[in-house]
Each structure stands twice: as structure tokens, then as C-alpha cells.
Design an enzyme around this catalytic site. Sequence first.
Site, PDB file in Angstrom:
ATOM      1  N   HIS A 286      52.709   3.184  13.952  1.00 31.44           N
ATOM      2  CA  HIS A 286      51.612   2.377  13.384  1.00 31.44           C
ATOM      3  C   HIS A 286      52.260   1.304  12.541  1.00 31.44           C
ATOM      4  CE1 HIS A 286      49.209   6.285  14.272  1.00 31.44           C
ATOM      5  NE2 HIS A 286      48.329   5.462  14.170  1.00 31.44           N
ATOM      6  N   ASP A 358      48.309   3.067  23.745  1.00 30.43           N
ATOM      7  CA  ASP A 358      48.028   3.518  22.120  1.00 30.43           C
ATOM      8  C   ASP A 358      47.112   2.253  21.614  1.00 30.43           C
ATOM      9  OD1 ASP A 358      47.660   4.704  19.879  1.00 30.43           O
ATOM     10  OD2 ASP A 358      49.928   5.154  19.812  1.00 30.43           O
TER      11      ASP A 358
END
Length: 580
Positions: A286, A358
Site C-alpha cells: 500500500h 490490485d
Amino acid sequence: MTGVLPSPRVTIAALLLAAVGVATGCAEAGTGTPNTTPSSADESSAAPTSTAEPATPAARLAATLSDEDLVGQVLMPYAYGASATEVSTGSAAGNRKLAGVDTPAEMIERYRLGGLILVGFSADDPTGSNQPTTNVDDTAQVRQLTTGLQQAAGRLPAAALPDGGGELPLLIGTDQEFGIVTRITQGVTILPSAMAAGAAGRPELTEAAWRAAGTELAALGVNVDFAPVADVLGVDSTVIGSRSYSADPAVAAAQVGAAVRGLQAAGVAATLKHFPGHGHTAVDSHGDLPVLDQDRDALGAADLPPFVAGIDAGAGLVMSGHLDVTAVDPGVAATFSRKVLTDLLRGELGFDGVAVTDGMNMAPAQVLPPGEAAVAAINAGNDLILMPPNVSAAYDGLLAALRDGSLPRERLQQAVTRVLTLKQRLAGAAAPPMTVLGAAGHYAAARQLAAAAITQVRGSCSGVDGPVTVTASEGRDRTRALLVEALRAGGVEVVDRGGTVVHLVGYGDGTADLSAGAAVTVAMDTPYLLASSRSPSLLATYSSSPASMEALADVLRGAAPAPGRLPVPVEGLPATSCTG
């Protein structure tokens, strides 16, 4: 009854990898030329007619779509708002910034979207950094939202196959992993975490529980689950945690296959993530690009088996990770790597479903502008762009690249064909009634799995003497209350202080959250913290779900065994131990 996705087309025996080098002869992915050709989502340009008749209905539909429709079908953004058509002023402002529209329905219609992801987060959610809003409030609202989204998608040219082949649904997905990443938390059956299932070691229980969960997702109008996590947890990894089934590739593979079968038997497409494996990294994707530095043999032996098992079980999607896989394509995120997604995933593992990125609003994907990033991801072998940080820019970049040739039409039509094929597999079945939510049989499946997971790591197997005091680290009042209620329901006297102290620790806790005076310490997330506890009795549930707390209460009062085994090694502690 919901539709059942097709049976697998490959076998583990055919695919378990003789760790050989990946072919490197394919060209690198192009990045395209984003945002150079002005375009409007309302324009229409006819796709060229092929001289050869496409082989499948999905391919025939893809061949008829305009440039704009082809581009839209590979986009799966998030949107602001709890309703498809009526949103708050703040949600409208968010949608305008993201996509130049006011509502989710307008976003679907303007950009001809192939799908949309429902987002949301809780305080304990490690994925919260790329969840800028929430459109999951309660079950009735979710069902109303998904119905409105499907109505908007039904007006698109890509909504039906040619020759009366049936109506195709919008892909509506969410991250319903259970454990610490669970988007829909109220009014549904909550399963124990993946790691709990790994500790139980009974794939048949996992399959039954995930079939129950899939049935409830289908009732809510969700047809894609971005689960299960297929990452094998490495010794030094602090990233994936209890989202992983196990540190043992074989255990994880059996569990992943079971979860896929359960979900897809309920008509919900499963997604294997994060390919080719996020479990042996120390950096969270992330925030930065993790480096997966195993050699090719180790990658094949330690990371790929659960993906192979999931593919063998017929998983509809595989999610590419934002990972630098040095043994395959050093220095290039798997998201943008043709060697990883085309040569390895397609060529070696034989996956022919939908490859989805993702979240493209995560830091490693934003090294390129949204349009360039979308083009590079499709050219690498992805078929679906998840959560672009700017929908307009991603759309315009893909359209410009299609028209200037840096995104080959054949590659885009291939991607769209896979998306439409998945939609076709999900089409045709009526959603189960809302009365299935929280059904007794579903909770029983979750409860059975939770009970099989409880692990006695140290101490007596005969339960504890009452009265009992339950303590917990800060912020766990709800979980503590669940355990207290379950103990009292089983006839155990629970007091505010004194007696046998049972202390709960969970996600995010450290040594400062341990209780020096506790007779029993219970780990409700990964069990690593137990190595630092001085309690004479140590238990692990790997989960704080209601089912896990009920199962824990049964063990504490001596009414049930603790049959689980540690699914990850913990320094100084055996996999399982009972002394009484």
C-alpha cells in the site's frame, strides 16, 4: 439457487512447478500515450469487423463493441455514495473529482464500466489507506445499491450476448476476506480468519463456511469476492499476517482451494491474491514496492502452490500484486510485468480467467500517471483495472493508446472477452432471498470452523476454574463482551475482578498489551505475541469473530477440546501442546 461456476480445467498434478526459469523472450509491456487524444465517453466508434468468426459468444460480443465500450469494460473503479442514484453533496463532490460525474450510476453509464468495487474500512483494517470512502452501511442498503448499479449497467451495449445469449451482469466486487479485512460486517455471517482455517486444517469445513458466506454475498448482489488470500506467510513477514492461511505452502494450498470451491458453488467468483505472493515480503505494497527476493526455486516451492491450487479449483480471477519479483522480472512491479502475468501466470500456470490489478490507487502503481499505468497494466496481461485514482484519466489513456496502436486492439479485445466470459458464467441465476443472511446453518458452518481452529499452545486442556475475569487490550470491549456472554451462557461465573484472569490480545497489539497477572492469554490474531507471554496457559483463536469467541468459551469451561495446530512457527512454542 445461485449459479455454480464451471469446474476447473487443469490439475495440480499437471501444474505443481518444477522450478524452472521463466521464458524471457516476450516483449516488455508498452506504456501507451495517455491523455493525448481528447475523447468523450459519449462518442462512439465502430470496432473493425474481423474476417474470422470469433469462437465464443463473449468473443463475438467483444468484436462488436466500440472503442469506448471496449475501454470501459476493463475498468472497475470505486465510487462515492451509498446509493446508485441519490448521493450526498460530499459524495457527489468526490465522484466529480474522481470521474467528473455526480453518482455511481452516472459513472457506469458514462464510462461503460465493466465493474465497480464496494469499499469501506474499519479502524483495524490494514488496507484502509486506499479506501477513501465507504459505501457499505447495512445489508438493506448494500442490496439496494447493487440493484441500482445493475440497472445502470443494463443499459450498456455490453450488457447482453449476441443471438439471445443472455443478459450479462455488472461485476460488483468487495474485499470480504473475513478477519481483519472484512467490508460487510453487520447482518451477515462472519467467518473466522484465514489463519484460523489454516489452524483447523480441515478443508471441508473451510469449503462449507465459504459456501455459506458466498450465498450471503450473492443475496446482497455481490458477485465477485476479492478473496481468498493465497499468500504463504514467511517467517520475517509482518505484512499479510492472519490474512494468510499458513506458513506451510501445502496447508495454504488446501485451504485456498477449499475457499474457492465454496465461494464459486454459491455463484460468487473467487479471486486469488496477491500474485505471485505477498507473504515473503517485509514491506506493505500500500505504501511502497515490496521486493520478493526468493530465487526461482523458492518462488515455485514456497509461494506458488496456493495459486496453483486455486487455479485448479477454477478461480475466476487472479489479482496481480504490486511486487518486484526479482527472480522473474527484477525492478518491475508484477502489475506491469509481462513476464509475471503472461509468461508465468498464463504460460506456466495455465490460468485463462480474469487477471485483475490490485488497487491502482496504491503507491507502487502511481509511479505512472493513471492513463499510462492503465495501459501498461493491460499490455502486461491484466484484464481489469481496479480502483484507478482518476477514472477519466485512465479511460482517456486507454482510449488514446488503443487508437494510436500502443495498446493493440487484439490485446484489449482479449481482455474484454475474458471479462465478458466471467460475466456470462455469473449470469442467469436469481439472487438468493435476503432471509439467507445470518441463517442458522451458515452460522453453524462458521462455528464449526472456529471450534476446529482453537489451539492450546501451552497449559492444561481441562479448562479453567471459576470464577473468571476477562480482560482485554484497549479498544476490545465488544470482543470481551462476546466472550463474557458466551461464558455465562455456559454456566461460568464471570466477575469484574479476582478469580482466573483470561486476557485477550489481538491485531496491532504488542508486548505492552500483555497482562503479567493473566492465567490465560489468548491471541485473537497472529500468535507471535504469545512467545512473550508469561501466562501458564496460552490459547490461540486467530480471530475475534462471534463464532470464535463462542468456541473459545467452550474450551475455557472444559466443554470442548482445542484441536488446532499453530499454522505458523512461533519461537519457543510447540505447534500444539496440552499438559492436562
